[in-house]
Scaffold this active site. Structure first.
Site, short mmCIF file in Angstrom:
data_model
loop_
_atom_site.label_atom_id
_atom_site.label_comp_id
_atom_site.label_asym_id
_atom_site.label_seq_id
_atom_site.Cartn_x
_atom_site.Cartn_y
_atom_site.Cartn_z
CG ASN A 150 -1.69 1.22 1.46
OD1 ASN A 150 -1.79 2.05 0.56
ND2 ASN A 150 -2.26 1.36 2.65
CE LYS A 177 0.01 3.06 4.85
NZ LYS A 177 0.21 3.10 6.28
CG HIS A 231 -5.60 1.75 5.62
ND1 HIS A 231 -5.09 2.70 6.47
CD2 HIS A 231 -4.63 0.83 5.43
CE1 HIS A 231 -3.84 2.35 6.76
NE2 HIS A 231 -3.54 1.23 6.14
CD GLU A 258 -2.57 5.25 7.07
OE1 GLU A 258 -2.64 5.35 5.84
OE2 GLU A 258 -1.61 4.68 7.65
CD GLU A 280 -3.32 -2.81 7.55
OE1 GLU A 280 -2.22 -3.04 7.03
OE2 GLU A 280 -3.95 -1.75 7.38
N GLY A 320 2.84 1.82 10.90
CA GLY A 320 3.76 2.94 10.76
C GLY A 320 4.51 3.29 12.03
CB SER A 345 5.69 -2.30 11.73
OG SER A 345 5.28 -0.97 12.06
P1 PGA Z 1 3.11 -0.01 7.69
O1 PGA Z 1 1.62 0.23 7.12
O2 PGA Z 1 3.63 -1.27 7.04
O3 PGA Z 1 3.87 1.21 7.29
O4 PGA Z 1 2.98 -0.17 9.18
C1 PGA Z 1 0.74 -0.85 6.95
C2 PGA Z 1 -0.57 -0.35 6.40
O5 PGA Z 1 -1.01 0.74 6.79
O6 PGA Z 1 -1.20 -1.00 5.55
#
Ligand code: PGA
Length: 250
Positions: free
Chosen positions: A10, A12, A95, A97, A167, A173, A213
């Site tokens: 992803n 983003k 997601h 976010e 997740e 992140g 992560s």
């Molecule tokens: P990350 O993000 O691997 O940077 O933790 C995962 C995601 O948001 O899908």
């Protein structure tokens, strides 16, 4: 039933069109495995150029979100048929976010899952608890209500086209990763919920990805868990070297 792994990146709000096409090319040319599925999820502007650039490759393309109406006076939105026509096969829904910054709710997740299925896209529904919810012993309840809300009213035939991404919000992140046991336990709970809500076949065939992560160094341990069927990777999908490292380790 053996489930084929899916490793998804992803991107983003990263990568211009030019950067995205270059990254997709590096991933496609470095990919040596054909025993798993690889998906890249660029920003909307880069989606079609990336899909075109990958047309001779097995790497799949997905969208990061979609609106629930197909077309109309909805300024600023992108819909399932438009994503499909641009070359997307998958689309993320809900997601964390989107939930945190853009008012995504269980109701809007449900509308988006329905729109994705209607358009012939394969939705990847993201669920996960916050740190406070985990510390408060609410993880399973949160997962259940996110699943129940977003999948309300669907039947088993529809559910068979849905991928789930677990997740944990506290791991996205942040550099914190769920332990292998924590990931496997949450996935196992999600699978049991799918079995009770739909049927055993849906539970056994649905791919449940882990996200939060994921890096080359922790991918093997996570992917070796019996209930973990792949990864949704954010930060480490932004370089071909680390994304291919995850794919190699999986
Ligand atoms: P990350 O993000 O691997 O940077 O933790 C995962 C995601 O948001 O899908």
């Amino acid at each position: 039933m053996a489930r084929r792994l899916l490793i998804a990146g992803n991107w983003k709000l990263h990568k211009t069109v030019e950067e995205a096409v270059a990254l997709a090319g590096d991933i496609a040319s470095g990919l040596v495995r054909d025993d798993l599925d690889v998906l890249v999820i660029p920003g909307f502007l880069a989606l079609e150029p990336v899909a075109l650039s990958l047309s001779a490759s097995s790497v799949l393309v997905g969208g990061q979100n979609l609106f629930w109406e197909d077309q109309g006076a909805y300024t600023g939105e992108v819909s399932g048929p438009f994503l499909k026509a641009a070359g997307a096969r998958y689309v993320l829904v809900g997601h964390s976010e989107r939930r945190e910054y853009f008012g995504e709710t269980e109701r809007t997740c449900r509308l988006r899952v329905e729109a994705a299925l209607r358009s012939g896209l394969l939705p990847i529904l993201c669920v996960g608890e916050t740190q406070a919810e985990r510390e408060g012993g609410q993880t399973e309840g949160v997962l259940e209500s996110q699943l129940a809300g977003a999948l309300a009213g669907f039947d088993a035939a529809q559910a068979a086209n849905i991928t789930i991404a677990y997740e944990p919000v506290w791991a996205i992140g942040t550099g914190l990763t769920a332990s292998e046991a924590q990931a496997n336990e949450a996935h196992s709970h999600i699978r049991a919920w799918l079995g009770a809500r739909f049927n055993k076949d849906v539970a056994n065939s649905t791919r449940i990805l882990y996200g939060g992560s994921v890096k080359p160094a922790n991918a093997a341990g996570l992917m070796n868990q019996p209930e973990v069927d792949g990864a949704l990777v954010g930060g480490a999908s932004l370089s071909a070297e680390s994304f291919l490292g995850i794919i190699q380790a999986a």
